[in-house]
Scaffold this motif. Structure first.
Motif, PDB file in Angstrom:
ATOM      1  N   VAL A 113       8.064  46.477 -85.274  1.00  0.00           N
ATOM      2  CA  VAL A 113       8.739  47.471 -84.439  1.00  0.00           C
ATOM      3  C   VAL A 113       8.213  48.876 -84.767  1.00  0.00           C
ATOM      4  N   LEU A 114       7.927  49.098 -86.052  1.00  0.00           N
ATOM      5  CA  LEU A 114       7.341  50.379 -86.444  1.00  0.00           C
ATOM      6  C   LEU A 114       6.015  50.605 -85.734  1.00  0.00           C
ATOM      7  N   SER A 115       5.161  49.596 -85.726  1.00  0.00           N
ATOM      8  CA  SER A 115       3.866  49.711 -85.059  1.00  0.00           C
ATOM      9  C   SER A 115       4.036  49.961 -83.568  1.00  0.00           C
ATOM     10  N   PHE A 116       4.990  49.282 -82.954  1.00  0.00           N
ATOM     11  CA  PHE A 116       5.242  49.467 -81.518  1.00  0.00           C
ATOM     12  C   PHE A 116       5.713  50.894 -81.240  1.00  0.00           C
ATOM     13  N   CYS A 117       6.660  51.372 -82.052  1.00  0.00           N
ATOM     14  CA  CYS A 117       7.173  52.730 -81.837  1.00  0.00           C
ATOM     15  C   CYS A 117       6.075  53.773 -82.042  1.00  0.00           C
ATOM     16  N   GLY A 128       7.628  70.055 -94.648  1.00  0.00           N
ATOM     17  CA  GLY A 128       8.825  69.248 -94.811  1.00  0.00           C
ATOM     18  C   GLY A 128       8.483  67.768 -94.752  1.00  0.00           C
ATOM     19  N   LEU A 129       9.480  66.925 -95.015  1.00  0.00           N
ATOM     20  CA  LEU A 129       9.293  65.474 -94.982  1.00  0.00           C
ATOM     21  C   LEU A 129      10.334  64.841 -94.076  1.00  0.00           C
ATOM     22  N   LEU A 130       9.908  63.841 -93.327  1.00  0.00           N
ATOM     23  CA  LEU A 130      10.867  63.036 -92.587  1.00  0.00           C
ATOM     24  C   LEU A 130      11.661  62.215 -93.588  1.00  0.00           C
ATOM     25  N   GLU A 131      12.909  61.887 -93.249  1.00  0.00           N
ATOM     26  CA  GLU A 131      13.719  61.100 -94.185  1.00  0.00           C
ATOM     27  C   GLU A 131      13.059  59.772 -94.513  1.00  0.00           C
ATOM     28  N   ALA A 132      12.480  59.133 -93.524  1.00  0.00           N
ATOM     29  CA  ALA A 132      11.812  57.855 -93.772  1.00  0.00           C
ATOM     30  C   ALA A 132      10.653  58.048 -94.742  1.00  0.00           C
ATOM     31  N   GLU A 133       9.913  59.150 -94.581  1.00  0.00           N
ATOM     32  CA  GLU A 133       8.809  59.425 -95.493  1.00  0.00           C
ATOM     33  C   GLU A 133       9.312  59.683 -96.900  1.00  0.00           C
ATOM     34  N   LEU A 134      10.401  60.423 -97.031  1.00  0.00           N
ATOM     35  CA  LEU A 134      10.928  60.735 -98.351  1.00  0.00           C
ATOM     36  C   LEU A 134      11.359  59.465 -99.076  1.00  0.00           C
ATOM     37  N   LEU A 155       6.557  57.502 -81.374  1.00  0.00           N
ATOM     38  CA  LEU A 155       7.921  57.554 -81.889  1.00  0.00           C
ATOM     39  C   LEU A 155       7.939  57.280 -83.391  1.00  0.00           C
ATOM     40  N   VAL A 156       8.943  57.825 -84.056  1.00  0.00           N
ATOM     41  CA  VAL A 156       9.200  57.526 -85.464  1.00  0.00           C
ATOM     42  C   VAL A 156      10.292  56.461 -85.517  1.00  0.00           C
ATOM     43  N   PHE A 157      10.082  55.437 -86.335  1.00  0.00           N
ATOM     44  CA  PHE A 157      11.056  54.351 -86.453  1.00  0.00           C
ATOM     45  C   PHE A 157      11.597  54.318 -87.879  1.00  0.00           C
ATOM     46  N   GLU A 158      12.922  54.245 -87.990  1.00  0.00           N
ATOM     47  CA  GLU A 158      13.557  54.236 -89.307  1.00  0.00           C
ATOM     48  C   GLU A 158      14.825  53.390 -89.240  1.00  0.00           C
ATOM     49  N   VAL A 159      15.038  52.582 -90.257  1.00  0.00           N
ATOM     50  CA  VAL A 159      16.250  51.769 -90.375  1.00  0.00           C
ATOM     51  C   VAL A 159      17.038  52.277 -91.574  1.00  0.00           C
ATOM     52  N   VAL A 160      18.308  52.540 -91.375  1.00  0.00           N
ATOM     53  CA  VAL A 160      19.196  52.965 -92.457  1.00  0.00           C
ATOM     54  C   VAL A 160      20.051  51.767 -92.841  1.00  0.00           C
ATOM     55  N   ASP A 161      19.711  51.130 -93.948  1.00  0.00           N
ATOM     56  CA  ASP A 161      20.442  49.961 -94.443  1.00  0.00           C
ATOM     57  C   ASP A 161      21.025  50.330 -95.794  1.00  0.00           C
ATOM     58  N   LEU A 162      22.273  50.806 -95.788  1.00  0.00           N
ATOM     59  CA  LEU A 162      22.891  51.304 -97.012  1.00  0.00           C
ATOM     60  C   LEU A 162      23.293  50.186 -97.966  1.00  0.00           C
ATOM     61  N   ARG A 163      23.225  48.936 -97.517  1.00  0.00           N
ATOM     62  CA  ARG A 163      23.562  47.824 -98.400  1.00  0.00           C
ATOM     63  C   ARG A 163      22.345  47.307 -99.160  1.00  0.00           C
ATOM     64  N   THR A 197      14.251  69.526 -78.031  1.00  0.00           N
ATOM     65  CA  THR A 197      13.888  68.725 -76.874  1.00  0.00           C
ATOM     66  C   THR A 197      14.295  67.286 -77.131  1.00  0.00           C
ATOM     67  N   LYS A 198      13.990  66.410 -76.194  1.00  0.00           N
ATOM     68  CA  LYS A 198      14.331  65.015 -76.362  1.00  0.00           C
ATOM     69  C   LYS A 198      13.705  64.461 -77.632  1.00  0.00           C
ATOM     70  N   SER A 199      14.490  63.649 -78.332  1.00  0.00           N
ATOM     71  CA  SER A 199      14.050  63.126 -79.616  1.00  0.00           C
ATOM     72  C   SER A 199      12.921  62.120 -79.455  1.00  0.00           C
ATOM     73  N   ASN A 200      12.034  62.111 -80.414  1.00  0.00           N
ATOM     74  CA  ASN A 200      10.997  61.094 -80.517  1.00  0.00           C
ATOM     75  C   ASN A 200      11.248  60.207 -81.727  1.00  0.00           C
ATOM     76  N   MET A 201      12.520  60.026 -82.050  1.00  0.00           N
ATOM     77  CA  MET A 201      12.890  59.224 -83.212  1.00  0.00           C
ATOM     78  C   MET A 201      13.761  58.041 -82.786  1.00  0.00           C
ATOM     79  N   ILE A 202      13.451  56.894 -83.351  1.00  0.00           N
ATOM     80  CA  ILE A 202      14.311  55.712 -83.226  1.00  0.00           C
ATOM     81  C   ILE A 202      14.891  55.477 -84.604  1.00  0.00           C
ATOM     82  N   ARG A 203      16.158  55.819 -84.767  1.00  0.00           N
ATOM     83  CA  ARG A 203      16.814  55.712 -86.073  1.00  0.00           C
ATOM     84  C   ARG A 203      18.035  54.832 -85.916  1.00  0.00           C
ATOM     85  N   VAL A 204      18.008  53.677 -86.546  1.00  0.00           N
ATOM     86  CA  VAL A 204      19.088  52.711 -86.369  1.00  0.00           C
ATOM     87  C   VAL A 204      19.818  52.491 -87.686  1.00  0.00           C
TER      88      VAL A 204
END
Length: 1621
Positions: free
Chosen positions: A54-58, A655-661, A63-71, A23-30
């Motif tokens: 932003v996490l608190s707002f989501c 299972g674990l969400l990536e942000a949780e892991l 919604l689940v909020f996650e930022v992918v900052d590979l640097r 179904t429609k995602s409930n994740m905000i992944r940037v």
């Protein structure tokens, strides 16, 4: 029901939505794109300040909020595999696919970013470039040295070799090798620069010659940053899901000192400014400015000493501005993105409609099935045999199809392939229901959840009535089977696939498969799969018997494996060399296991054509390949990182969400120590796992992990159960497992959120660092729960051994119990508490669990949506009596509940005692089958089974091992008369009033014999006996006997046998009585064998009352009306002796040494001698003895009586050892079994099992018998006065302090009513003779009497004035007024002072209230309401009711009176002057009418007890309904008590409650939000004399109010509350 994404709902319900993944995602992944150094300050301040907000707002939006900052977290890229660019671009694609809102954040400063060598260059492009280097042989040599051709790629590709292939110390960060590492780094930078120059030169020439395109040339010029912008910003027009932040440095400052700005500028290998990169950066910024103006945030910042200094004011303002822009724009984008989907998406953590959850579940399983069916090759023969079997059985009843095999053999894939094949065959005419039960491993499905979900899907797809909300396990099993029958009758084809039955949870002992029908009707196919070595398979083999429906999935052949491998590689655009292919197939051939092959292929797609066979990842078994896989990952990524990541995924419940892991691994000091073993974190005060490390590992695990979507959120889990087991075995040692559970528990507790956690890193002393763990509140916002915390915390606290935290945060937390019940359902709470009880030595946990079990019916009916105050009040009403003895948790829990209720902003009733059934005590199990009263029961200790027969003709078989239903035997159409388990214990017999006698197999539950007309149809002869021997089957009564051979052939008897009275059957011989004077012993098989002897003296004649056979002694004992007990042997020998009893209960012990005879309230026990019986015990009961049984050790006796008590006696001393209260029905059957006593009643549909070894500390409070005819109660609730039966001639005083009878007051006639003068302590007792007895409670043994009137009319009702000065007595023909006075401190009654003569033509009074001014308000059985003034003799008629007036109650101060009736109407009258203030109509479905009422001390409120088992609170001034509470039993008496009331329920429980009403009530408050009812109040307008009406619409009805099969029609939305217009 919510729409399910973009797929047609009917397609989902019928199993045809294979392409719909979720179904429609409930994740905000940037994805956050920036260079390593020049935007470091901005990234850090976003992490510190912006992300949490932003996490608190989501979270507030579900919604689940996650930022992918590979640097982040890395000073440079310490990897030599050239894969960082690919990892970044793949993560951008993942974010865009997953995120429901923004997916890309770009931070662009003054560095263009690294321009790295491409890892892969297409063959044609590379060879064109080589052709342009003909004049540069050294360049060609270098390129050929670093780029090798991979012919396994399709098409072939040149692959850049790892840096370590030529500079082995590049990734060696050990301090002792620092010199070698630095040399390798410098060498690589030089080689990389030279290679780039060569490639760029060749590419420029090739473009100029037209041999390659501009885009192909850019491959060697474009930076990683620009490639990220290309994919994240411009590809597929993704600007709408992006945000950009660009920082500019004023030009003049750039000119001033470029070397000072080296950190913020691109430089060449020799340290000079990279002008080419700066030009490309300017072009990139120009493009951004031209195309993305709406999402661009541009800042001009002057650097300080070549950097951003947060301590400088202007820099701090700049960073704060970036944060505020990020926060506000992210919020706007998120809100805009989900706003139009709000009604369609499933909000995570909120309470969802059951249908929505089922639709999402069906969608997921169908999609998984479609995915797993792809690439399935071979098995055509097996698929063909299964399809043929299904086709042949379509039109007949048949067994389920069973697919079995060892683990990893591809059972799931085979079923999924079969489903896809059937989809094509059935088309739109069939319904397919798929449940892959291994999909949640390691979590297991609950069988009730599976059956309910399957039934709901079938019903909605086939337009059938869905299962009722309140459905117990047995009802659900029955509903499932009935649903299959209903679908079969429709003619549509139904295919149900239940994969991996061995993965079901053990709840309800699902592995024994009692829930699985042994056969299914035509047009219905049931396919199940399981492991051949599982317990489930063994049970199913026994259940089905035949092997025709079993199909084994065997190992694959080499040819089948080769087909699968080729298909897999073709889909991956890869191939293998012949040597590699042969090695892979040779390894697979040793097992033939599809999982083994899958693991080999996962590794094989990474093999290049130049990978030597000696380096191939192969193993001789599945386990060996897994071990090699894990070893390779450890070598590449580090053992702690791999073991930590995989271990946490294996340990997580769902299972674990990536942000949780990433959060959890950041809290793991072992993982952090390994990551920063040789280099310090960029910011030691802020330590987290660098996201790039996990992302690289995830990429290597993409075939071993899968995303499981639930409620729009993706959790990581293993794709194979065997891999999960391998990970557990390799990494999760006992110590590591406990530590990992502790870290997970601390994470979900939020222990380190906003706190500094100690860290010990090499080269540093112990330091405190922020790990940026998010907070973990129980509720994100009101009504939106932290669902992940609810799912995981209990499990990890338990297995980490954090039991104090478990008691405090979960078990002993009222808010936790309420939240989990609301969101996950009460079953999940009960399951968690079950698990806790298994590990913790804590009896309180079990008591709290049992309390929730008792609350479960109400919670299930309300779908868990019970109001918070109602939840707390019911919990308090069940546990408060245990709060003093169980202080650790129950005491804490009760305090929390009371505090919550005391601070409630809405009206609420606060329990002051345990008046609902409390947990603990002897009642351990209740076996309920809902088929009416149980008229007969039999128990077999040999096979540990119990068989019961009900009034509705249903025979039910229960297991006494696990207390689960084994069989429901249907066939009889009238009440059962007898059930009997055979001596061989292989079958049972049942005899019913429909005339049929049936034999049933206890193994299969199938009927094996049916004999019609065994007894006359619709007759219920008493007594009726059923007996079976090896040669005969007999049914006999006093007047009739029928005999059959074991095969059901009737043996016809002569007329003389038919006319005799049968006394008993001994072996194959019948003992009968002819003409009351002659005994005949007759063998119906050998008719010539008979004995006829006359009755001996002194009796001479025998009119039988009761009889019992003694097979071992070869005798029959008969009690006669003449007062004798006869012993008649098989030889005709007789003895007779006086026996004064006429027992209604007459039985002997198993060894035939003791006779039990129950007569009225006495149970007499006799020793049986050879020619006499000798009495040795008389056990006195409070009511008629109905049943009795002696224990197998002959030390105890259990008896059941009409007073609803089960009593345990000492057989040696006759002492009463215990009385078990809680049957709530006359106990007509009792048995001993092991340490249990089993009881049943013809008036109840449940069997109760009492543990005689229970802890007496938790014994429930005893109370008066249920359904007592007349009751009264003191206002402090300490004493209850009752008459159990109308025919009873005594009033019993019950002491609630000692929970026992205090005194018995004998009366001269039947009691007709009871009343109590509270202040003067006078008990008033009206008799059917017309006498009124008055007992002064303070003067024992004294009794006053008001003589009957001359007419001797019975007393109908009594009323005492509020000041207790006068008494009104209503007779059938008159009402008299008396005065209550005192003489010499002794109460007296004067009068009558007045009389009302009643006409015999009018209905008699049914209820009345005596007002302070000698006025009498009374109602009649026909609904008339009258007011009579004894002072003036005048009277008036008030507005009548449509039915019997049941309640007339005056207020304490005489200003108002409430009149209620059996219909839905109650009226509140103002008495001075007499005027109707309010007409209150309250209507449920089936139960109506007010039974009692009481005004509060202040007369501000009036409390009513009603037939619908509720207590209601009304406001006297406005007539508004303030509160409704369901108390599970009608309330029959109420008196005001302090700021509340004391009441007495029909079950006999005393209810004490306080009422709290705030001064201001919200206009949105709805008193009916937990009740399905409607009410209307019609009120007069006091100023103008007019009338105004307030009306409320239909609301949710309450459990137990009506037939649950009608529940499905009642799912209406609650309406606004009633307000006075």
């Amino acid at each position: 029901m919510a729409a399910a994404g973009d797929v047609d709902l009917q397609d989902i319900l019928t199993g045809r939505c294979g392409e719909a993944q979720r179904t429609k995602s409930n994740m905000i992944r940037v994805f956050l794109s920036s260079t390593f150094t020049d935007m470091n300050s901005e990234r850090k301040v976003l992490l510190d300040k912006a992300y949490p907000e932003v996490l608190s707002f989501c979270r507030s939006l579900g919604l689940v909020f996650e930022v992918v900052d590979l640097r982040w977290g890395l000073r440079n890229v310490p990897f030599g595999d050239h894969g960082v660019c690919e990892v970044s671009l793949q993560e951008i694609g993942t974010c865009q696919k997953v995120s429901a809102g923004p997916a890309f954040i770009g931070l662009l400063g003054n560095r263009y970013g690294p321009r790295v060598l491409p890892r892969l260059v297409p063959e044609k492009l590379f060879e064109v470039l080589l052709s342009k280097l003909s004049k540069n042989p050294e360049g060609i040599k270098q390129l050929q040295q670093w780029f090798l051709k991979d012919n396994n790629a399709v098409p072939p590709t040149y692959v850049l070799q790892p840096i370590t292939a030529h500079f082995p110390h590049y990734c060696d960060l050990r301090p002792e090798d620092k010199h070698l590492h630095d040399n390798s780094v410098l060498s690589w930078r030089f080689a990389e620069t030279h290679l780039l120059q060569v490639l760029r030169s060749a590419a420029t020439d090739a473009e100029a010659d037209g041999d390659i395109t501009f885009e192909e040339r850019r491959l060697f010029y474009t930076s990683v940053t620009e490639k990220e912008f290309e994919d994240g910003l411009w590809k597929d027009n993704s600007k709408a899901s992006s945000l950009l932040f660009v920082r500019e440095i004023p030009r003049q400052r750039i000119r001033d000192g470029p070397k000072r700005l080296a950190k913020f500028m691109d430089v060449t290998f020799d340290g000079l400014l990279d002008t080419e990169s700066q030009e490309l950066l300017m072009k990139l910024k120009s493009r951004v400015n031209e195309t993305s103006q709406k999402i661009l945030n541009l800042h001009y910042v002057e650097l300080s000493k070549g950097s951003i200094d947060p301590t400088r004011k202007e820099h701090a303002q700049y960073l704060d501005s970036v944060c505020q822009q990020f926060i506000s724009q992210m919020k706007d984008r998120v809100q805009a993105a989900i706003g139009h989907l709000e009604l369609r998406r499933m909000i995570r953590g909120s309470i969802q409609e059951e249908e929505d959850r089922m639709v999402e579940e069906a969608r997921q399983h169908t999609a998984m099935s479609a995915d797993k069916s792809r690439g399935v090759h071979g098995r055509e023969g097996l698929l063909g045999r299964i399809c043929l079997s299904m086709w042949e059985s379509t039109t007949v009843r048949h067994s389920p199809v069973v697919v079995h095999g060892t683990a990893g053999m591809g059972k799931t894939s085979l079923l999924c392939k079969l489903v896809q094949e059937m989809n094509g065959v059935l088309g739109s005419k069939g319904v397919m229901v798929i449940r892959l039960l291994a999909a949640r491993q390691p979590q297991r499905f609950d069988i009730d959840c599976v059956l309910r979900s399957v039934c709901l899907q079938i019903c909605l797809a086939c337009s059938l009535a869905p299962p009722p909300p309140l459905t117990a396990h047995l009802e659900l099993v029955r509903f499932f089977r009935n649903t299959l029958e209903d679908v079969s009758q429709q003619g549509n084809t139904l295919l149900i696939v239940l994969d991996s039955l061995d993965q079901l949870s053990d709840r309800h002992h699902a592995h024994k498969l009692c829930w699985l029908p042994p056969d299914v009707p035509s047009n219905v196919h049931l396919l199940v799969s399981m492991d051949t070595n599982s317990e489930v398979f063994a049970h199913l083999r026994l259940k089905l018997g035949t092997e025709q429906s079993f199909f084994e999935v065997e190992r694959l052949s080499r040819d089948e494996g080769e087909l699968i491998m080729e298909s897999y590689l073709r889909a991956s655009r890869r191939t293998l060399t012949p040597e590699q292919k042969d090695a892979a197939l040779q390894s697979f051939e040793s097992t033939g296991c599809p999982l083994h092959l899958k693991l080999i292929m996962s590794a094989a797609k990474r093999w290049t054509s130049f990978t030597p066979c000696t380096e191939l990842l192969l193993g001789a078994s599945t386990q060996e390949v897994m071990s090699q896989l894990l070893l390779r990952l450890e070598e590449k990524h580090g053992k702690e990182l791999v073991g930590g990541a995989l271990g946490y995924i294996a340990l997580a419940r769902g299972g674990l969400l990536e942000a949780e892991l990433c959060d959890v691994m950041s809290l793991d000091d072992d993982v952090i120590s390994e990551v920063y073993r040789y280099s310090l974190p960029p910011t030691p005060s802020l330590i987290r796992l660098p996201p790039l490390l996990w992302t690289r590992l995830k990429l290597d695990l993409q075939d071993q992990l899968e995303e499981r979507w639930t409620d729009g959120v993706a959790a990581l889990a293993f794709s194979s159960r065997l891999l999960s087991e391998a990970v557990s075995a390799r990494y999760l040692t006992s110590e590591r497992r406990g530590r990992s559970h502790r870290i997970l528990a601390e994470y979900f507790l939020g222990r380190w959120s906003g706190k500094l956690k100690p860290a010990s890193l090499p080269g540093l002393t112990l330091l405190l660092s922020d790990r940026k763990a998010p907070p973990q509140p129980l509720w994100f916002t009101p009504g939106l729960a932290n669902i992940r915390k609810l799912q995981e915390l209990t499990y990890h606290l338990l297995h980490a051994g954090l039991w104090e935290e478990l008691r405090r945060e979960v078990i002993g937390s009222a808010s936790w119990l309420y939240c989990q019940t609301q969101v996950l359902g009460v079953s999940s709470v009960i399951y968690d508490l079950d698990q806790c009880s298994q590990y913790m030595d804590c009896s309180e946990t079990g008591l709290i669990r049992d309390a929730l079990v008792l609350m479960k019916p109400s919670l299930d009916f309300l779908h868990g949506q019970m109001d918070e105050s109602l939840f707390y009040s019911e919990l308090l009403a069940r546990l408060s009596s245990l709060s003093t003895s169980c202080l650790t948790m129950i005491g804490q829990l009760c305090n929390q509940c009371e505090n919550q209720l005391q601070t409630s902003p809405e009206p609420v009733l606060i329990p002051k005692n345990s008046f609902l059934q409390q947990p603990g005590g002897p009642l351990q199990h209740t076996l309920s089958a809902s088929h009416g009263g149980l008229v007969c029961v039999d128990v077999s200790a040999a096979v540990q089974l119990l068989v019961s027969g009900s009034e509705e003709g249903v025979v039910v078989v229960w297991s006494l091992v696990d207390y689960q239903l084994v069989h429901t035997l249907l066939g009889h159409t009238a009440s059962l008369l007898s059930v009997k388990i055979s001596e061989s214990s292989t079958h049972c017999l049942s005899l019913a009033a429909d005339g049929s006698l049936r034999r049933w197999s206890l193994m299969s539950g199938q009927q094996v014999l049916c004999i019609q007309e065994a007894v006359p149809v619709d007759s219920t002869p008493t007594p009726v006996y059923l007996q079976e021997s090896e040669q005969l089957l007999l049914v006999y009564t006093w007047t009739q006997v029928k005999v059959w051979s074991p095969d059901g052939t009737e043996i016809h008897l002569g007329s003389s046998e038919k006319s005799s009275v049968v006394l008993g059957v001994l072996g194959d011989s019948m003992v009968s009585l002819c003409d009351s004077v002659q005994v005949r012993i007759y063998d119906p098989i050998n008719r010539n064998q008979s004995v006829e002897v006359p009755l001996e003296e002194p009796a001479g004649r025998l009119s039988p009352v009761s009889a019992v056979t003694l097979p071992r002694r070869g005798k029959v004992l008969v009690v006669s009306e003449e007062g004798f007990i006869h012993q008649i042997s098989m030889t005709g020998k007789q003895t007779a002796e006086l026996f004064p009893l006429r027992p209604s209960l007459f039985s002997v012990t198993e060894d035939e040494t003791i006779l039990l005879a129950g007569s009225e309230r006495t149970l007499s026990l006799f020793h049986i001698n050879s020619d006499s019986v000798d009495g040795f015990l008389d056990l006195q009961h409070e009511d008629t003895v109905l049943s009795a049984r002696v224990s197998s050790d002959y030390k105890h006796l259990v008896s059941g009586a009409a007073d609803q008590l089960v009593r345990i006696w000492s057989l040696t001393t006759g002492a009463l050892l215990d009385s078990l209260c809680g049957s709530n029905a006359p106990v007509t059957s009792v048995f001993f079994y092991d340490r249990f006593v089993i009881s049943a009643s013809t008036a109840a549909d449940s069997i109760q099992m009492w543990n005689v070894e229970y802890d007496s500390c938790y014994k429930p409070t005893a109370h008066i018998p249920a359904d007592s005819a007349y009751v009264a109660i003191t206002k402090d609730g300490d004493q209850v006065f009752y008459v159990h039966h109308q025919s009873q001639r005594e009033v019993i005083i019950w002491n609630n302090q000692t929970d026992s009878p205090l005194e018995r007051l004998p009366v001269s006639a039947e009691v007709s009513c009871l009343e109590l003068a509270q202040n003067k302590s006078l008990l008033l007792c009206g008799l059917s003779s017309g006498t009124v007895l008055i007992y002064p409670l303070t003067l024992p043994k004294e009794t006053l009497c008001i003589p009957p009137p001359e007419s001797r009319s019975r007393v109908l009702c009594l009323a005492v004035s509020s000041q207790e000065k006068h008494l009104a007595v209503a007779y059938e023909d008159s009402i008299c007024l008396f005065e209550i006075t005192t003489r010499d401190s002794f109460p007296t009654v004067e009068g009558p002072l007045g009389r009302i003569t009643l006409s015999l033509l009018h209905a008699p009074p049914s209820s009345m209230a005596l007002l302070p001014d000698r006025r009498l308000l009374y109602g009649t059985s026909c609904g008339e309401v009258k007011l009579h003034d004894f002072s003036s003799g005048g009277g008036s008629d008030l507005q009548p009711h449509r039915s019997r007036v049941t309640c007339v109650t005056a207020s304490n101060w005489g200003a108002h009176a409430l009149v209620g009736s059996e219909d839905a109407v109650q009226r509140l009258w103002a008495l001075n002057p007499l005027v109707l203030d309010h007409t209150m109509e309250y209507k449920g479905l089936f139960f109506e009418g007010v039974l009692c009422a009481a005004f509060s001390d202040s007369d501000r409120f009036v409390f009513t007890g009603s037939q619908d088992r509720t207590i209601r609170v009304w406001d006297v001034a406005s007539g508004k309904l303030l509160y409704v509470q369901f108390v599970y039993s009608p309330v029959v008496r109420m008196v005001t008590f302090r700021n509340g009331f004391v009441a007495l329920s029909q079950l006999g429980s005393v209810i004490r409650e306080a009422f709290r009403c705030p001064d201001h009530i919200s206009p949105d408050y709805n008193p009916l939000r937990n009740i399905k009812a409607q009410y209307r109040v019609t009120s007069r307008e006091k100023d103008q004399g007019g009338q105004q009406t307030c009306v409320s619409d239909l609301r949710d009805f309450n459990p137990a109010q009506f037939n649950l099969n009608l529940m499905s029609t009642l799912r209406t939305k609650p309406s606004p509350t009633c307000v006075l217009l």
